[in-house]
Design an enzyme around this catalytic site. Sequence first.
Site, PDB file in Angstrom:
ATOM      1  N   SER A 101      36.722  52.906  41.850  1.00  0.00           N
ATOM      2  CA  SER A 101      37.761  52.095  42.490  1.00  0.00           C
ATOM      3  C   SER A 101      38.511  52.925  43.540  1.00  0.00           C
ATOM      4  CB  SER A 101      38.706  51.530  41.421  1.00  0.00           C
ATOM      5  OG  SER A 101      39.530  50.527  41.951  1.00  0.00           O
ATOM      6  N   ASP A 197      33.688  41.343  39.447  1.00  0.00           N
ATOM      7  CA  ASP A 197      34.855  42.196  39.723  1.00  0.00           C
ATOM      8  C   ASP A 197      35.890  41.392  40.500  1.00  0.00           C
ATOM      9  OD1 ASP A 197      36.661  44.144  40.640  1.00  0.00           O
ATOM     10  OD2 ASP A 197      35.082  45.656  40.822  1.00  0.00           O
ATOM     11  N   HIS A 227      35.382  44.810  36.838  1.00  0.00           N
ATOM     12  CA  HIS A 227      35.881  46.012  37.509  1.00  0.00           C
ATOM     13  C   HIS A 227      35.832  47.248  36.614  1.00  0.00           C
ATOM     14  CE1 HIS A 227      37.892  48.080  40.742  1.00  0.00           C
ATOM     15  NE2 HIS A 227      38.863  48.479  39.950  1.00  0.00           N
TER      16      HIS A 227
END
Length: 248
Positions: A101, A197, A227
């Site tokens: 991320s 996600d 995610h």
Amino acid sequence: MSDSKFIDTPEGRRIAYHKTEGAGPCVVFLGGLKSDMMGTKAVYLEDWARAEGRAFLRFDYSGHGESSGNFAEGCIGDWHEDTLAAVGALTEGPLVVVGSSMGGWQALLLARQRPERIAGLVGIAAAPDFTEDGYWANFTEAQKQTLAEVGQVELPSDYMEPYVITRRMIEDGRNRLVLRDPLTLPFPVRLLQGTADTAVSTATAVRLLEHAQSPDMHLTLVKDADHRFSDTHCLALIVQAIKEVSAQ
């Protein structure tokens, strides 16, 4: 599990870390926004590296986990400085950088700053430029006014308590963007992205794939993965990606 160790950065921040000694290239895990080094992916990869005899580093950015500082006072540039300090003080030789991320953005910033150190890069739901393209681009006029007048806004999260987004984070992020100018990644790159996600879109992954210049860059989309990207199948894919970029 062993106790964390600490280093002090040139900027005066105290960074907590776990380092596993072993053969290189050293695998460096860069976590996401408001994540810490005790997360599922970081610990799983450390266990894998130890079993394989591989060097491995995980650490907490300032304002995260056991490191010093307040999250709401931090920004992308601060965490980039933390990454440079940790890598500089705790590793030698080639690196395989695994960024999750926001850590994917940090991995790209590290690669831009220290390209000679990077042997390979793995992005997991990588989120480059999210302060501009995710937050700022989607703020309402009222939120932008609040940011200007109050200095911060709160945003809900599907994965934890609301994020406090500060004017400093937005303004600093504009100085760290990687998708506006040429992005050369002269090493193997593997991008992993879940189609379920809700924090980082597949469009972001495709944009990064199309924008960056690399001699060997693959994007893998995993249907229905979210995610967190941390179930058994996803963790195996991360290890496979690390092996692929390490082998070359």
